[in-house]
Design an enzyme around this catalytic site. Sequence first.
Site, PDB file in Angstrom:
ATOM      1  N   LYS A  11      21.950  37.420  41.043  1.00 15.14           N
ATOM      2  CA  LYS A  11      22.914  38.367  40.505  1.00 15.14           C
ATOM      3  C   LYS A  11      24.211  37.887  40.053  1.00 15.14           C
ATOM      4  O   LYS A  11      25.092  37.369  40.093  1.00 15.14           O
ATOM      5  CB  LYS A  11      23.446  39.300  41.843  1.00 15.14           C
ATOM      6  N   GLU A  54      30.924  27.720  47.497  1.00 17.68           N
ATOM      7  CA  GLU A  54      31.678  27.195  46.747  1.00 17.68           C
ATOM      8  C   GLU A  54      33.168  27.998  46.169  1.00 17.68           C
ATOM      9  O   GLU A  54      32.431  28.917  45.607  1.00 17.68           O
ATOM     10  CB  GLU A  54      30.718  26.331  45.968  1.00 17.68           C
ATOM     11  N   CYS A  96      36.646  25.243  39.052  1.00 15.09           N
ATOM     12  CA  CYS A  96      37.336  24.955  39.873  1.00 15.09           C
ATOM     13  C   CYS A  96      37.705  23.650  40.741  1.00 15.09           C
ATOM     14  O   CYS A  96      38.693  24.231  41.475  1.00 15.09           O
ATOM     15  CB  CYS A  96      35.746  25.984  40.770  1.00 15.09           C
ATOM     16  N   GLU A 146      45.633  30.067  43.180  1.00 14.56           N
ATOM     17  CA  GLU A 146      45.083  29.585  42.338  1.00 14.56           C
ATOM     18  C   GLU A 146      44.772  30.679  41.123  1.00 14.56           C
ATOM     19  O   GLU A 146      45.031  32.015  41.492  1.00 14.56           O
ATOM     20  CB  GLU A 146      43.198  29.291  42.707  1.00 14.56           C
TER      21      GLU A 146
HETATM   22  P1  NAD Z   1      34.726  36.120  42.208  1.00 19.23           P
HETATM   23  O1  NAD Z   1      34.668  35.885  43.339  1.00 19.23           O
HETATM   24  O2  NAD Z   1      35.464  37.568  41.956  1.00 19.23           O
HETATM   25  O3  NAD Z   1      32.956  36.571  41.653  1.00 19.23           O
HETATM   26  C1  NAD Z   1      32.002  35.796  41.482  1.00 19.23           C
HETATM   27  C2  NAD Z   1      30.606  36.285  41.684  1.00 19.23           C
HETATM   28  O4  NAD Z   1      31.155  37.797  43.084  1.00 19.23           O
HETATM   29  C3  NAD Z   1      30.185  38.002  40.618  1.00 19.23           C
HETATM   30  O5  NAD Z   1      28.802  37.718  40.095  1.00 19.23           O
HETATM   31  C4  NAD Z   1      31.059  39.262  41.304  1.00 19.23           C
HETATM   32  O6  NAD Z   1      30.321  39.965  41.107  1.00 19.23           O
HETATM   33  C5  NAD Z   1      30.909  38.857  42.249  1.00 19.23           C
HETATM   34  N1  NAD Z   1      31.090  39.987  43.518  1.00 19.23           N
HETATM   35  C6  NAD Z   1      32.055  40.548  43.311  1.00 19.23           C
HETATM   36  N2  NAD Z   1      32.232  41.169  44.258  1.00 19.23           N
HETATM   37  C7  NAD Z   1      31.162  41.176  45.016  1.00 19.23           C
HETATM   38  C8  NAD Z   1      31.248  41.775  46.125  1.00 19.23           C
HETATM   39  N3  NAD Z   1      31.609  42.784  46.853  1.00 19.23           N
HETATM   40  N4  NAD Z   1      29.845  41.564  46.490  1.00 19.23           N
HETATM   41  C9  NAD Z   1      29.086  40.597  46.415  1.00 19.23           C
HETATM   42  N5  NAD Z   1      29.050  40.256  45.054  1.00 19.23           N
HETATM   43  C10 NAD Z   1      30.511  40.633  44.537  1.00 19.23           C
HETATM   44  O7  NAD Z   1      35.120  34.884  41.141  1.00 19.23           O
HETATM   45  P2  NAD Z   1      34.834  34.927  39.920  1.00 19.23           P
HETATM   46  O8  NAD Z   1      36.222  35.345  38.752  1.00 19.23           O
HETATM   47  O9  NAD Z   1      33.775  35.195  38.607  1.00 19.23           O
HETATM   48  O10 NAD Z   1      34.741  33.103  39.551  1.00 19.23           O
HETATM   49  C11 NAD Z   1      35.959  32.845  39.686  1.00 19.23           C
HETATM   50  C12 NAD Z   1      35.704  32.139  41.391  1.00 19.23           C
HETATM   51  O11 NAD Z   1      35.066  30.994  41.062  1.00 19.23           O
HETATM   52  C13 NAD Z   1      37.039  31.018  41.364  1.00 19.23           C
HETATM   53  O12 NAD Z   1      38.366  31.378  42.566  1.00 19.23           O
HETATM   54  C14 NAD Z   1      36.867  29.411  41.236  1.00 19.23           C
HETATM   55  O13 NAD Z   1      37.633  29.032  41.868  1.00 19.23           O
HETATM   56  C15 NAD Z   1      35.488  30.046  41.987  1.00 19.23           C
HETATM   57  N6  NAD Z   1      34.654  29.006  41.340  1.00 19.23           N
HETATM   58  C16 NAD Z   1      34.245  27.849  42.359  1.00 19.23           C
HETATM   59  C17 NAD Z   1      33.033  26.877  41.990  1.00 19.23           C
HETATM   60  C18 NAD Z   1      32.709  26.152  42.935  1.00 19.23           C
HETATM   61  O14 NAD Z   1      31.528  25.136  43.317  1.00 19.23           O
HETATM   62  N7  NAD Z   1      33.873  25.929  44.207  1.00 19.23           N
HETATM   63  C19 NAD Z   1      32.483  26.878  40.986  1.00 19.23           C
HETATM   64  C20 NAD Z   1      32.853  27.450  39.997  1.00 19.23           C
HETATM   65  C21 NAD Z   1      34.296  28.979  40.278  1.00 19.23           C
END
Ligand code: NAD
Length: 492
Positions: free
Chosen positions: A181, A256, A289, A387
């Site tokens: 997804k 992650e 991240c 963050e």
């Molecule tokens: P997010 O948590 O809003 O969304 C991530 C994914 O989850 C998207 O595909 C979204 O559609 C999906 N999602 C949202 N709600 C959901 C639900 N209820 N059920 C299932 N899936 C759902 O994060 P974002 O804003 O897309 O990305 C930024 C975040 O990602 C930051 O916190 C960043 O630090 C983190 N990140 C972490 C790493 C790592 O390796 N640690 C790498 C990149 C980004």
Amino acid sequence: MSTIIVEDVPVDTRHWIDGQRRASASGQTFTDVSPIDESVLGEISAGGRAEVDAAVDAARRAFPAWAALPVSERSAILRRVADGIDARAEELSRVETRDNGSLLRSHRRGVMPRVGQNFRYFADHAVDAKHEDRQIRGHRERITYDPAGVVAVITPWNAPLMLATWRIGPALAAGDTVVLKPPEWAPLTASILADIMAGAGVPAGVFNVVQGTGTQAGAPLTAHPGIDRLSFTGSVPTAATIAAAAAPNIVPLSFELGGKSPLVVFADADLDLAVDLAVEQFDNAGQVCLGAFRMLVQDSVAEQFLERVVARAKGLVQGDPREPATDVSALVSRRHFERVAGFVERAVAAGARPVLGGGPNRDLGGLYFRPTILLDAQPGSEILTEEVFGPVLTLQTFATEEQAVQLANSTRFGLAATLVTGDPDRAERVSAQLSAGTVWVNCFFVRDLGAPFGGNKQSGIGREGGDWSFDFYCDVKNSVFSPNGWNQKGEG
Ligand code: NAD
């Protein structure tokens, strides 16, 4: 229209399920907008329960044959996927730049080569090399890494193809099948990946893409009883929702998540290096991240260090990420832009002082937020603990090594930490005391696919990379063979 043209590249806007393109049964779509100029790129099929059910069902049906393939045959297919990615790296770079606003030159130089590597590495490090025979009290133990089943992969927008393939590569290599997804703010390269998979001979159902929003497509996938592993990269609040959704099915999770990592600069550091590392944190407009956004600097060099960082950061060129001269691009979406601006406004209202930037780039308009450095933030305030995920650095000072460690560890995150020091003993001492999944000493972002990657505290659950990926994507089995009870002499 089921195909849109983005940067001269045709991209299918539908799901990829069981080796076929499908629009949503509901007919629903969501709008994909480019961060560069907020132009509409197209309408993308918005999946829901029906598409998730179909994709998980296809992945379940495809699983036995894929799992039964000799590892060498799976590896050969994954190498062809890597070749397909390399062959289309330029197109993938251009599409992803338009879709998520990251720099084109970063996509070309670093991101897309790594995407191919995510398959090639796990094709070369075959999972069966991990099988092991041991002797225990006259018995033979056979430890095997068996394919686990269907893996759900959910990824964010900041490096969507790299982060997705970093899970898909080892999952497919392990013999699992996948339902991806992608992020709704950058869904396009996942669709191209489906074409590449098909071209490389990945059988129908082994890899599936369900496009859609988190609540409509992500939620039913995470709660689906047909998945055997769930690999999520994203924010902490979403992770909490997902963990609750997956709990009734007792699905193993790999998370992650976010970070608030420190850049710790000691007075004995090579200051040129420290300044370089600080300015590097504005990469991808701070939407990284691992970014070390909290600069923690020893008192005696803080003023000099800050002056030099500000001078260098003033020279950063902000603008269209397709231009070779651009260093800092736009934030991914209007909603995210407002979130970042809100953090900075509240910090300033509470007494923080911008010595660089501090708000939108009014010359460029749109989603361009200026590289920002804040001083004098209130200890414990959200700008120092939460963050932001934007081009916003803070600076705090410390007197002693003990204080540096205490400040570095003072958030609920533990993804990474960067130390700059000229003293090797200090480097060992301090790195041993930091709570972080990755510690970089006098360097940043040096990453190895074979190394464990993940976060402590609320930055994640588990580790992926090399053997650690196989530990997660496999069911590890111990079969104990007795020396007795055989028809012929011995076990044979
Ligand atoms: P997010 O948590 O809003 O969304 C991530 C994914 O989850 C998207 O595909 C979204 O559609 C999906 N999602 C949202 N709600 C959901 C639900 N209820 N059920 C299932 N899936 C759902 O994060 P974002 O804003 O897309 O990305 C930024 C975040 O990602 C930051 O916190 C960043 O630090 C983190 N990140 C972490 C790493 C790592 O390796 N640690 C790498 C990149 C980004």
